[in-house]
Design a protein around this motif. Sequence first.
Motif, PDB file in Angstrom:
ATOM      1  N   TRP A 126       0.873  -1.224   0.095  1.00  0.00           N
ATOM      2  CA  TRP A 126      -0.246  -0.002   0.089  1.00  0.00           C
ATOM      3  C   TRP A 126       0.781   1.181   0.007  1.00  0.00           C
ATOM      4  O   TRP A 126       1.932   1.268   0.785  1.00  0.00           O
ATOM      5  CB  TRP A 126      -1.009   0.006   1.060  1.00  0.00           C
ATOM      6  CG  TRP A 126      -1.927  -1.143   1.335  1.00  0.00           C
ATOM      7  CD1 TRP A 126      -1.809  -2.450   1.764  1.00  0.00           C
ATOM      8  CD2 TRP A 126      -3.294  -0.979   0.566  1.00  0.00           C
ATOM      9  NE1 TRP A 126      -2.999  -2.964   1.644  1.00  0.00           N
ATOM     10  CE2 TRP A 126      -3.676  -2.481   0.984  1.00  0.00           C
ATOM     11  CE3 TRP A 126      -3.870   0.016   0.196  1.00  0.00           C
ATOM     12  CZ2 TRP A 126      -5.190  -2.451   0.579  1.00  0.00           C
ATOM     13  CZ3 TRP A 126      -5.436  -0.092  -0.179  1.00  0.00           C
ATOM     14  CH2 TRP A 126      -5.699  -1.548   0.032  1.00  0.00           C
ATOM     15  N   GLU A 127       0.702   2.252  -0.774  1.00  0.00           N
ATOM     16  CA  GLU A 127       1.114   3.662  -0.759  1.00  0.00           C
ATOM     17  C   GLU A 127       0.672   4.147   0.461  1.00  0.00           C
ATOM     18  O   GLU A 127      -0.445   4.403   0.838  1.00  0.00           O
ATOM     19  CB  GLU A 127       0.954   4.247  -1.965  1.00  0.00           C
ATOM     20  CG  GLU A 127       1.331   3.658  -3.295  1.00  0.00           C
ATOM     21  CD  GLU A 127       1.385   4.480  -4.574  1.00  0.00           C
ATOM     22  OE1 GLU A 127       1.830   5.805  -4.225  1.00  0.00           O
ATOM     23  OE2 GLU A 127       0.898   4.138  -5.397  1.00  0.00           O
ATOM     24  N   THR A 128       1.294   5.364   0.808  1.00  0.00           N
ATOM     25  CA  THR A 128       1.094   5.975   2.100  1.00  0.00           C
ATOM     26  C   THR A 128       0.015   7.195   1.534  1.00  0.00           C
ATOM     27  O   THR A 128       0.389   7.902   0.584  1.00  0.00           O
ATOM     28  CB  THR A 128       2.456   6.573   2.601  1.00  0.00           C
ATOM     29  OG1 THR A 128       3.384   5.871   2.979  1.00  0.00           O
ATOM     30  CG2 THR A 128       2.098   7.721   3.827  1.00  0.00           C
ATOM     31  N   VAL A 129      -0.922   7.421   2.314  1.00  0.00           N
ATOM     32  CA  VAL A 129      -1.831   8.258   1.820  1.00  0.00           C
ATOM     33  C   VAL A 129      -1.549   9.667   2.504  1.00  0.00           C
ATOM     34  O   VAL A 129      -0.958   9.799   3.672  1.00  0.00           O
ATOM     35  CB  VAL A 129      -3.203   7.933   2.433  1.00  0.00           C
ATOM     36  CG1 VAL A 129      -4.265   9.150   2.223  1.00  0.00           C
ATOM     37  CG2 VAL A 129      -3.717   6.886   1.974  1.00  0.00           C
ATOM     38  N   SER A 130      -1.363  10.815   1.693  1.00  0.00           N
ATOM     39  CA  SER A 130      -1.048  12.123   2.203  1.00  0.00           C
ATOM     40  C   SER A 130      -1.598  12.442   3.361  1.00  0.00           C
ATOM     41  O   SER A 130      -3.182  12.188   3.712  1.00  0.00           O
ATOM     42  CB  SER A 130      -1.179  12.951   0.917  1.00  0.00           C
ATOM     43  OG  SER A 130      -0.745  12.671  -0.149  1.00  0.00           O
ATOM     44  N   ASN A 131      -1.206  13.416   4.038  1.00  0.00           N
ATOM     45  CA  ASN A 131      -1.730  13.872   5.333  1.00  0.00           C
ATOM     46  C   ASN A 131      -3.093  15.013   5.107  1.00  0.00           C
ATOM     47  O   ASN A 131      -2.796  15.509   3.915  1.00  0.00           O
ATOM     48  CB  ASN A 131      -1.021  14.806   5.891  1.00  0.00           C
ATOM     49  CG  ASN A 131      -1.356  15.410   7.450  1.00  0.00           C
ATOM     50  OD1 ASN A 131      -2.730  15.588   7.742  1.00  0.00           O
ATOM     51  ND2 ASN A 131      -0.535  15.115   8.470  1.00  0.00           N
ATOM     52  N   ILE A 132      -4.106  14.318   5.550  1.00  0.00           N
ATOM     53  CA  ILE A 132      -5.491  15.077   5.036  1.00  0.00           C
ATOM     54  C   ILE A 132      -5.493  16.429   5.517  1.00  0.00           C
ATOM     55  O   ILE A 132      -6.035  17.348   4.861  1.00  0.00           O
ATOM     56  CB  ILE A 132      -6.720  14.205   5.483  1.00  0.00           C
ATOM     57  CG1 ILE A 132      -6.741  12.855   4.851  1.00  0.00           C
ATOM     58  CG2 ILE A 132      -8.073  15.071   5.748  1.00  0.00           C
ATOM     59  CD1 ILE A 132      -8.045  11.835   5.308  1.00  0.00           C
ATOM     60  N   ASP A 133      -4.794  16.891   6.608  1.00  0.00           N
ATOM     61  CA  ASP A 133      -4.638  18.258   6.855  1.00  0.00           C
ATOM     62  C   ASP A 133      -4.217  19.181   5.607  1.00  0.00           C
ATOM     63  O   ASP A 133      -4.559  20.227   5.673  1.00  0.00           O
ATOM     64  CB  ASP A 133      -3.731  18.395   8.066  1.00  0.00           C
ATOM     65  CG  ASP A 133      -4.745  17.987   9.337  1.00  0.00           C
ATOM     66  OD1 ASP A 133      -5.890  17.994   9.488  1.00  0.00           O
ATOM     67  OD2 ASP A 133      -3.928  17.689  10.396  1.00  0.00           O
ATOM     68  N   GLU A 134      -3.450  18.658   4.888  1.00  0.00           N
ATOM     69  CA  GLU A 134      -2.590  19.213   3.911  1.00  0.00           C
ATOM     70  C   GLU A 134      -3.462  19.287   2.505  1.00  0.00           C
ATOM     71  O   GLU A 134      -2.882  19.838   1.674  1.00  0.00           O
ATOM     72  CB  GLU A 134      -1.338  18.519   3.742  1.00  0.00           C
ATOM     73  CG  GLU A 134      -0.491  18.934   5.019  1.00  0.00           C
ATOM     74  CD  GLU A 134       0.990  18.129   4.948  1.00  0.00           C
ATOM     75  OE1 GLU A 134       1.384  17.525   3.720  1.00  0.00           O
ATOM     76  OE2 GLU A 134       1.836  18.133   5.814  1.00  0.00           O
ATOM     77  N   MET A 135      -4.393  18.548   2.600  1.00  0.00           N
ATOM     78  CA  MET A 135      -5.241  18.318   1.187  1.00  0.00           C
ATOM     79  C   MET A 135      -6.097  19.581   1.231  1.00  0.00           C
ATOM     80  O   MET A 135      -6.825  20.175   2.174  1.00  0.00           O
ATOM     81  CB  MET A 135      -6.217  17.045   1.203  1.00  0.00           C
ATOM     82  CG  MET A 135      -5.291  15.743   1.368  1.00  0.00           C
ATOM     83  SD  MET A 135      -6.448  14.432   1.241  1.00  0.00           S
ATOM     84  CE  MET A 135      -5.463  12.982   1.194  1.00  0.00           C
ATOM     85  N   LYS A 136      -6.369  19.787  -0.156  1.00  0.00           N
ATOM     86  CA  LYS A 136      -7.579  20.703  -0.452  1.00  0.00           C
ATOM     87  C   LYS A 136      -8.880  20.503  -0.783  1.00  0.00           C
ATOM     88  O   LYS A 136      -8.879  19.209  -1.086  1.00  0.00           O
ATOM     89  CB  LYS A 136      -6.792  21.751  -1.686  1.00  0.00           C
ATOM     90  CG  LYS A 136      -5.461  22.515  -1.256  1.00  0.00           C
ATOM     91  CD  LYS A 136      -5.036  23.285  -2.304  1.00  0.00           C
ATOM     92  CE  LYS A 136      -3.542  23.840  -2.059  1.00  0.00           C
ATOM     93  NZ  LYS A 136      -3.277  24.965  -2.871  1.00  0.00           N
ATOM     94  N   THR A 137      -9.984  20.995  -1.019  1.00  0.00           N
ATOM     95  CA  THR A 137     -11.078  20.593  -1.536  1.00  0.00           C
ATOM     96  C   THR A 137     -11.568  20.979  -2.799  1.00  0.00           C
ATOM     97  O   THR A 137     -11.222  22.304  -3.277  1.00  0.00           O
ATOM     98  CB  THR A 137     -12.213  20.883  -0.535  1.00  0.00           C
ATOM     99  OG1 THR A 137     -12.305  22.252  -0.293  1.00  0.00           O
ATOM    100  CG2 THR A 137     -11.903  20.095   0.680  1.00  0.00           C
ATOM    101  N   CYS A 138     -12.348  20.423  -3.667  1.00  0.00           N
ATOM    102  CA  CYS A 138     -13.015  21.004  -4.968  1.00  0.00           C
ATOM    103  C   CYS A 138     -14.154  20.571  -5.100  1.00  0.00           C
ATOM    104  O   CYS A 138     -14.663  19.539  -4.369  1.00  0.00           O
ATOM    105  CB  CYS A 138     -12.107  20.580  -5.960  1.00  0.00           C
ATOM    106  SG  CYS A 138     -11.857  19.034  -6.505  1.00  0.00           S
ATOM    107  N   GLY A 139     -15.136  21.171  -5.979  1.00  0.00           N
ATOM    108  CA  GLY A 139     -16.472  20.718  -6.024  1.00  0.00           C
ATOM    109  C   GLY A 139     -17.407  21.668  -6.044  1.00  0.00           C
ATOM    110  O   GLY A 139     -17.264  22.913  -6.641  1.00  0.00           O
ATOM    111  N   VAL A 140     -18.787  21.426  -5.914  1.00  0.00           N
ATOM    112  CA  VAL A 140     -19.916  22.354  -5.982  1.00  0.00           C
ATOM    113  C   VAL A 140     -19.846  23.877  -5.499  1.00  0.00           C
ATOM    114  O   VAL A 140     -19.801  24.614  -6.045  1.00  0.00           O
ATOM    115  CB  VAL A 140     -21.372  21.813  -5.759  1.00  0.00           C
ATOM    116  CG1 VAL A 140     -22.322  22.647  -5.814  1.00  0.00           C
ATOM    117  CG2 VAL A 140     -21.389  20.454  -6.374  1.00  0.00           C
ATOM    118  N   SER A 141     -19.160  23.383  -3.986  1.00  0.00           N
ATOM    119  CA  SER A 141     -19.383  25.127  -3.282  1.00  0.00           C
ATOM    120  C   SER A 141     -18.167  25.882  -3.856  1.00  0.00           C
ATOM    121  O   SER A 141     -18.131  27.087  -3.308  1.00  0.00           O
ATOM    122  CB  SER A 141     -19.429  24.675  -1.829  1.00  0.00           C
ATOM    123  OG  SER A 141     -18.054  24.164  -1.543  1.00  0.00           O
ATOM    124  N   THR A 142     -16.933  25.260  -4.293  1.00  0.00           N
ATOM    125  CA  THR A 142     -15.676  25.867  -4.369  1.00  0.00           C
ATOM    126  C   THR A 142     -15.703  26.384  -5.793  1.00  0.00           C
ATOM    127  O   THR A 142     -14.905  27.219  -6.216  1.00  0.00           O
ATOM    128  CB  THR A 142     -14.356  24.934  -4.237  1.00  0.00           C
ATOM    129  OG1 THR A 142     -14.593  23.713  -4.954  1.00  0.00           O
ATOM    130  CG2 THR A 142     -14.612  24.732  -2.508  1.00  0.00           C
TER     131      THR A 142
END
Length: 317
Positions: A126-142
């Motif tokens: 398994w690959e290491t999943v990035s720290n979620i605190d450092e992730m950005k969001t995209c979608g309907v509201s953005t």
Amino acid sequence: MTQPILSIIVPTREGLPEYWIESLLKINGDVELILVHPPGMKKLPISDPRMQQINSSFRGEIIQRMTGLMNASAQYILTVNCDELLHPDIAEITRQYFTKFPDSWVLRLNRKDVTYGDEAGLKSPWETVSNIDEMKTCGVSTGDQNLQDQPNYMVEIPIAPLHNKFDPFCMLRGRKDHHGRHTENFDKKVWKNEMVQATLADIRDAMILSGPFKYFPFWCLDRLLGLSIQAKYYEQGKIIGHILPKPEQIRIEDNPPEYRRTKRFYVFAELLLLKNNPQYGYLWNLILAQFADIPVRAISSINRRLSENKMQKITNG
């Protein structure tokens, strides 16, 4: 005991592969593992204190899955099948996500589909999943939906548009209101357990017809539960969760030939949606479209059985 962060529910069947059991036990952290076996199946010789093993009263996806769900004690809950592998850090991924988004209802895992028999793809590191605190969001509201395939971007999940108007013509031309980023299904996603338990109680009560008489379908809890949660807590336009980016957190192997997937009549379970939530046009459209599809699926099922019987006769000489 402290409350675990995540309950993982698995309805099982006979002949569980050894590698799947080993993979389940390699999940790290404060998790609760609940295996729900069909009646008569022997419990596995496992001493891991995080595991519960329960024999269901009946065989069937709804009764086995609901039995496990109602015995779950963690803050968050995830149901998978016994041919699906989870990232060993799924508990930490869950903790990070709901710490960052405490008002979210659901976290959808990024999945990798694996061909049956592809052991290399299934068992690769398994690959290491990035720290979620450092992730950005995209979608309907953005307004950034074009970023959905970029690394380190979580895609927003809007609530299902249950307020859509009733469309009687969906019986003739099919549904048009189910496309989009919203989710209908419950399985393979992490949900807030408090919401799940309250919704399960509603579904259980809806199964009571009169006195001791109950209507209990054996299959198709997935969409029934996913939409029931959204109907119970409905807020039009609400963002209820996110989809994680790659690398994958769940691997799903095709069923072996003896357990190949077949089309089921979901409508016989999802009628409970209408019983509890008749005010939503979206649910009426879902049910009517399925009723219109019953003759097509019935003919397909008959043809499949005839073909199987023919092949068996040829094989037997």
